[in-house]
Design an enzyme around this catalytic site. Structure first.
Site, PDB file in Angstrom:
ATOM      1  N   HIS A 161      38.320  49.995  26.300  1.00 50.88           N
ATOM      2  CA  HIS A 161      37.092  50.232  27.047  1.00 50.88           C
ATOM      3  C   HIS A 161      36.714  48.892  27.714  1.00 50.88           C
ATOM      4  O   HIS A 161      35.526  49.277  28.353  1.00 50.88           O
ATOM      5  CB  HIS A 161      35.972  50.519  26.007  1.00 50.88           C
ATOM      6  CG  HIS A 161      35.911  51.764  25.356  1.00 50.88           C
ATOM      7  ND1 HIS A 161      35.438  52.940  25.925  1.00 50.88           N
ATOM      8  CD2 HIS A 161      36.842  52.116  24.263  1.00 50.88           C
ATOM      9  CE1 HIS A 161      35.832  54.009  24.440  1.00 50.88           C
ATOM     10  NE2 HIS A 161      36.404  53.475  23.893  1.00 50.88           N
TER      11      HIS A 161
ATOM     12  N   LYS B 294      20.331  50.884  31.131  1.00 54.80           N
ATOM     13  CA  LYS B 294      21.562  50.362  30.554  1.00 54.80           C
ATOM     14  C   LYS B 294      21.460  48.951  29.784  1.00 54.80           C
ATOM     15  O   LYS B 294      20.509  48.351  30.065  1.00 54.80           O
ATOM     16  CB  LYS B 294      22.819  50.436  31.335  1.00 54.80           C
ATOM     17  CG  LYS B 294      22.708  49.464  32.690  1.00 54.80           C
ATOM     18  CD  LYS B 294      23.977  49.607  33.731  1.00 54.80           C
ATOM     19  CE  LYS B 294      23.932  50.703  34.887  1.00 54.80           C
ATOM     20  NZ  LYS B 294      24.893  51.690  34.793  1.00 54.80           N
ATOM     21  N   ARG B 295      22.477  48.559  28.818  1.00 52.66           N
ATOM     22  CA  ARG B 295      22.380  47.547  28.126  1.00 52.66           C
ATOM     23  C   ARG B 295      22.390  46.330  29.305  1.00 52.66           C
ATOM     24  O   ARG B 295      22.892  46.396  30.463  1.00 52.66           O
ATOM     25  CB  ARG B 295      23.746  47.214  27.550  1.00 52.66           C
ATOM     26  CG  ARG B 295      23.806  47.962  26.103  1.00 52.66           C
ATOM     27  CD  ARG B 295      22.826  47.530  25.286  1.00 52.66           C
ATOM     28  NE  ARG B 295      22.716  46.295  24.699  1.00 52.66           N
ATOM     29  CZ  ARG B 295      23.119  45.962  23.589  1.00 52.66           C
ATOM     30  NH1 ARG B 295      23.008  47.191  22.875  1.00 52.66           N
ATOM     31  NH2 ARG B 295      23.037  44.866  23.013  1.00 52.66           N
TER      32      ARG B 295
ATOM     33  N   LYS C  96      26.710  43.985  34.655  1.00 49.21           N
ATOM     34  CA  LYS C  96      26.029  45.000  34.969  1.00 49.21           C
ATOM     35  C   LYS C  96      25.013  44.666  36.206  1.00 49.21           C
ATOM     36  O   LYS C  96      24.540  45.574  37.001  1.00 49.21           O
ATOM     37  CB  LYS C  96      25.559  45.799  34.030  1.00 49.21           C
ATOM     38  CG  LYS C  96      26.379  46.212  32.891  1.00 49.21           C
ATOM     39  CD  LYS C  96      25.576  46.804  31.745  1.00 49.21           C
ATOM     40  CE  LYS C  96      26.516  47.459  30.536  1.00 49.21           C
ATOM     41  NZ  LYS C  96      27.161  48.429  30.775  1.00 49.21           N
TER      42      LYS C  96
ATOM     43  N   THR D 235      28.881  55.959  32.067  1.00 48.60           N
ATOM     44  CA  THR D 235      28.513  57.220  31.869  1.00 48.60           C
ATOM     45  C   THR D 235      27.312  57.536  32.223  1.00 48.60           C
ATOM     46  O   THR D 235      27.349  58.816  32.532  1.00 48.60           O
ATOM     47  CB  THR D 235      29.017  57.506  30.051  1.00 48.60           C
ATOM     48  OG1 THR D 235      28.362  56.736  29.350  1.00 48.60           O
ATOM     49  CG2 THR D 235      30.468  57.442  30.211  1.00 48.60           C
TER      50      THR D 235
ATOM     51  N   LYS E 179      25.647  61.126  34.104  1.00 48.87           N
ATOM     52  CA  LYS E 179      24.116  61.905  33.639  1.00 48.87           C
ATOM     53  C   LYS E 179      23.341  62.019  34.562  1.00 48.87           C
ATOM     54  O   LYS E 179      22.823  63.141  34.887  1.00 48.87           O
ATOM     55  CB  LYS E 179      23.638  61.088  32.428  1.00 48.87           C
ATOM     56  CG  LYS E 179      24.445  61.163  31.402  1.00 48.87           C
ATOM     57  CD  LYS E 179      24.077  60.027  30.184  1.00 48.87           C
ATOM     58  CE  LYS E 179      25.203  59.787  29.195  1.00 48.87           C
ATOM     59  NZ  LYS E 179      25.039  58.778  28.483  1.00 48.87           N
TER      60      LYS E 179
END
Ligand code: Z57
Length: 839
Positions: free
Chosen positions: A374, A567-568, A573, A678, A682
């Protein structure tokens, strides 16, 4: 444990076998009975939490009946089972999902109404099962849903943490962590006190020879901890198949030793042992994509692998088949390297306990396991120090060395000219101390290795596993692009949209075959359809606006453009890129005349996500977002033109409110760092457009929805290395607009500048590893394009409808079919027909 009722008495059993409720009247019967007997309450003291408990227990009864039947049916079908080993299952709430999958939500709504409760309030009473950090854990949950829906005989295996991911509170702009004690009332789990496994740690190794001269190895004198199974039913959608999620809880083993201690007056020591044992499954490690090498984490991993493997082998042995049949009955998927110890553990069972020879055992192991990678981030790749493993798991270390020896001999024979190859691919890194490279062990012990999006699967073949492609050949490496379950992420989270889609597609078949969504393109010009589609988005934004008001006390206008990044929190990110962009927007608005400001596209920038408790930079980013929020939201000049919101404690149930409400969501990782993502899927499935980099699954989303329907920006992954080099040798190229942002932060516009210096300096003085300065300009320009595009509401609407129609590929059902065919070689088991009398 096995005992069955003799034939003459079975008729009585069948007659009295548990019955499922089918009408709202029967549902009410069940709810009231549970409230009055199981909970010992009455109509005089039942609140919403009591009504939730009664409802959950009524549905639980239904699930249990189908669960038992599924398990019996799968056992007699005698087919290969899939075991999904994951340290994280981020399940969220179960009641809504159970009602939906059982197909009785309307019945329950009517029943609850008659008993004086509103369905939505009851659903809201449930606590999330938050046994995961982020994407990896939620993927496991979506996969369980799809496995059951597609009738695959499959079990999840994990740990039953007493504390899931912490609850996040924001105090004065800072993240505080509060323990998540979620087990106070959990109607979905079934303790199996008769299903236990004793797991050994530490101890010594003894080699000996038997009478026939055969060599044996025994692992002895260790500490024993007992694993107790807790099972939860996983119902499929539109099928009676109900699979099992088995989570292990640790407790002290009560062997003779403990009683001796107890009797000899060492009461305290005995209790301390108990606590030490229970510590193993006490808490989920809250790091996402970071390996911290803590001994307790290694203990968790082995405890869970040993218990699961023992359980799987026990089940196989009941069939009395030959060991060579093991890989025809068992497929084990390793969700990341966390369960890699299962590889040496199965070898230990086969060789030390069952007496197989190495070659046969090894061949069984390789055929049984497969591994999903991952991440390529170096700090996330697990390595365990050899002294640590030596002490905790001495026999496993020997086995790992044996695997390595065989492997390196093979490499030496096949690549005699490449001398460096051996040290590069060795499972043991020759550092001080030596380290076990878990990803290499997982690759060598598996028959297939997959990445989670095309770019990522290509990257692992050219970077971290490059040598292994040469050694094992390219066919060992494959891609399965991630997906999401449309049941939770569309039907449940956005019921009105699901209803609208069903009205055009002739029913809900699309929830079992998401590719049917493509038919929606026929309606992009349908006036009524467009109107309803737009109304639904507005209603979802209104719902989120209400939630923001209630939770954060901030008033936002639902007519604004909603821009969401949840998100985290992680530097890769790049929430920092987002908030710098917000500051830039604020500065521009401040400089405008009031008339121009009125013309600007109003926007709400919404953030949410947890930082790992020890990740200071991530916590600093949260703090900055909150400070910016404070300044901007209270600036009278700005008004509705810009609002900034940090939503506390982002989790699965909140995502179900947030995801349907975006106009734009942000997936802006440095190219090559986000394996898949992911939430991008969504948001788009719910009719939101995205701004994103060419990274992870964004690339395939672009391929599916078309380049005109996505806002891409930034440098490409093949240029990242050169850019980092350039930072180092020639310095950064900071755009004046970004410099302005830094200047204002340093001047204290958002409070004490010292608070944010490490964040700004990580870019200006420490190499800007995540390329914020390189991508800032194209990010801001792309945001401008979005403002412009949003002004043309008709075109925007066309895009949002089009993207929904083109998201069929991203169902987790598609993922599971790919795993089943390409990796597991498994078939579904036809679910049993419903019996007439409930027997
Ligand atoms: C985690 O959530 C992911 C990767 C990890 O190595 C760990 Br540890 C935790 C995420 C990736 O970052 C996402 O890009 C990906 O979509 C998700 O796993 C599911 O594959």
């Amino acid at each position: 444990v096995e005992a069955s009722v003799p034939e003459p008495q079975r008729e009585a059993w069948r007659k009295h076998s548990a019955r499922e409720f089918n009408t709202s009247d029967q549902f009410e019967d069940a709810v009231v009975r549970h409230i009055e007997t199981t909970l010992a309450r009455s109509l005089y003291n039942v609140d919403e939490s009591g009504a939730y408990a009664g409802t959950a227990l009524a549905f639980r009864d239904r699930l249990v009946i189908e669960w038992n039947r599924t398990q019996q049916n799968q056992t007699s079908a005698d087919q290969k089972r899939v075991y999904y080993l994951s340290l994280e299952f981020l399940m969220g709430r179960a009641l809504d999902n159970a009602m939906l999958n059982v197909g009785m939500k309307d019945v329950a709504r009517k029943g609850l109404d008659e008993l004086g409760f509103r369905m939505e309030d009851i659903i809201d009473q449930e606590r999330d099962a938050a046994l995961g950090n982020g994407g990896l854990g939620r993927l496991a949950a979506c996969f369980l849903d799809s496995l059951a829906t597609l009738n695959y005989p499959a079990w999840g295996y994990g740990l039953r943490y007493r504390y899931g991911i912490f609850r996040q509170e924001i105090v004065n702009g800072y993240q505080m962590e509060v323990p998540d004690y979620w087990l106070e009332f959990n109607p979905w789990e079934f303790p199996r006190h008769d299903v236990t496994v004793d797991v050994q740690f530490y101890g010594t190794i003894r080699k000996y020879m038997d009478d026939s001269g055969k060599q044996h190895t025994a692992w002895e004198n260790g500490e024993i901890v007992t694993a107790v199974a807790y099972d939860a039913p996983i119902p499929g959608y539109g099928t009676t198949t109900t699979n099992n999620l088995r989570l292990w809880s640790s407790k002290a083993s009560h062997g003779e030793f403990d009683f001796t201690k107890f009797n000899s007056g060492e009461y305290e020591a005995s209790v301390a042992d108990t606590q030490r044992a229970e510590t193993i499954s006490a808490v989920l490690y809250p790091n996402d994509s970071l390996d911290r090498g803590k001994e307790l984490r290694l203990k968790q991993q082995y405890f869970w692998c040993a218990a699961s493997l023992f359980d799987i082998v026990r089940r196989f042995k009941k069939s009395k088949k030959a060991w060579s049949d093991f890989p025809n009955q068992v497929a084990i998927q390793l969700n990341d390297t966390h369960p890699t110890l299962a590889i040496p553990e199965l070898l230990r069972i086969l060789i030390d306990i069952e007496g197989l020879e190495w070659d046969e055992a090894w061949s069984i192991v390789q055929k049984t396991f497969s591994y999903t990678n991952h991440t390529v981030l170096p700090e996330a790749l697990e390595k365990w120090s050899v002294p640590l493993v030596q002490n905790l798991l001495p026999r496993h270390l020997q086995i790992i060395y044996d695997i390595n020896l065989q492997f390196l001999q093979f490499v030496e024979r096949n690549f005699p000219k490449d001398r460096d190859m051996l040290s590069r691919v060795s499972i043991i890194e020759e550092s001080q101390p030596k380290m076990v490279r878990m990803a290499y062990l997982a690759v060598i012990g598996s028959h297939k290795v997959n990445g989670v999006a095309e770019l990522h699967s290509d990257l692992i073949k050219t970077t971290i596993f490059k040598d292994f492609v040469k050694i094992h050949g390219p066919d060992k490496f494959t891609n399965v692009t991630n997906g999401i379950t449309p049941r939770r992420w569309l039907h449940q989270a956005n019921f009105r949209l699901s209803e609208l889609i069903a009205s055009k597609l002739g029913g809900y078949d699309y929830l079992n075959d998401l590719t049917l969504l493509h038919k929606l393109e026929n309606y992009v010009d349908d006036k009524d359809f467009r109107k309803e589609f737009q109304d639904i988005k507005y209603a979802n934004k209104l719902r989120l606006a209400r939630y923001i008001k209630e939770a954060q006390g901030i008033t936002v206008n639902p007519a604004s453009l909603f821009d969401i990044q949840v998100k985290r929190i992680h530097e890769y990110k790049r929430q920092q890129l987002n908030i710098f962009g917000v500051i830039h927007r604020y500065l521009e608005l401040k400089e405008m005349s009031p008339a121009d400001r009125k013309k600007a596209q109003p926007r709400v920038s919404i953030f949410g996500g947890k930082a790992a408790p020890g990740y200071w930079m991530a916590k600093t980013i949260i703090h900055l977002i909150n400070q910016v929020s404070e300044v901007v939201n209270n600036d009278k000049d700005i008004g509705d033109a810009l609002k900034v919101v940090f939503l506390e404690d982002y989790n699965v149930s909140k995502a179900e409110i947030i995801v349907p409400a975006s106009d734009i969501s942000e997936h802006i990782s440095t190219a090559g760092t986000e394996a898949s993502g992911t939430s991008n899927m969504k948001f788009v499935l719910n009719g939101g457009l995205i701004i994103g980099t060419c990274d992870g699954a964004n690339i395939e989303i672009t391929r599916e929805v078309g380049e005109d329907n996505i806002f891409l920006f930034g440098n490409l992954s093949e240029d990242v290395e050169d850019l980092r080099h350039a930072h180092y040798y020639s310095g950064l190229n900071i755009d004046p607009s970004l410099q302005r942002v830094f200047d204002e932060i340093r001047n204290g516009m958002f409070g004490d500048a010292g608070q944010f210096s490490s964040l700004v300096n990580s870019i200006t003085d420490h190499g800007d590893y995540y390329l914020v300065s390189d991508d800032f300009k194209s990010y801001v320009e792309t945001q401008k394009l979005i403002d412009e595009a949003y002004k043309n509401q008709e075109e925007w609407l066309t895009k949002t409808i089009t993207v929904v129609a083109r998201m069929g590929f991203f169902s987790s059902d598609r993922c599971i079919e790919e795993y089943a065919q390409e990796i597991w070689n498994t078939e579904p088991v036809v679910p049993p027909a419903k019996p007439q009398n409930g027997a």
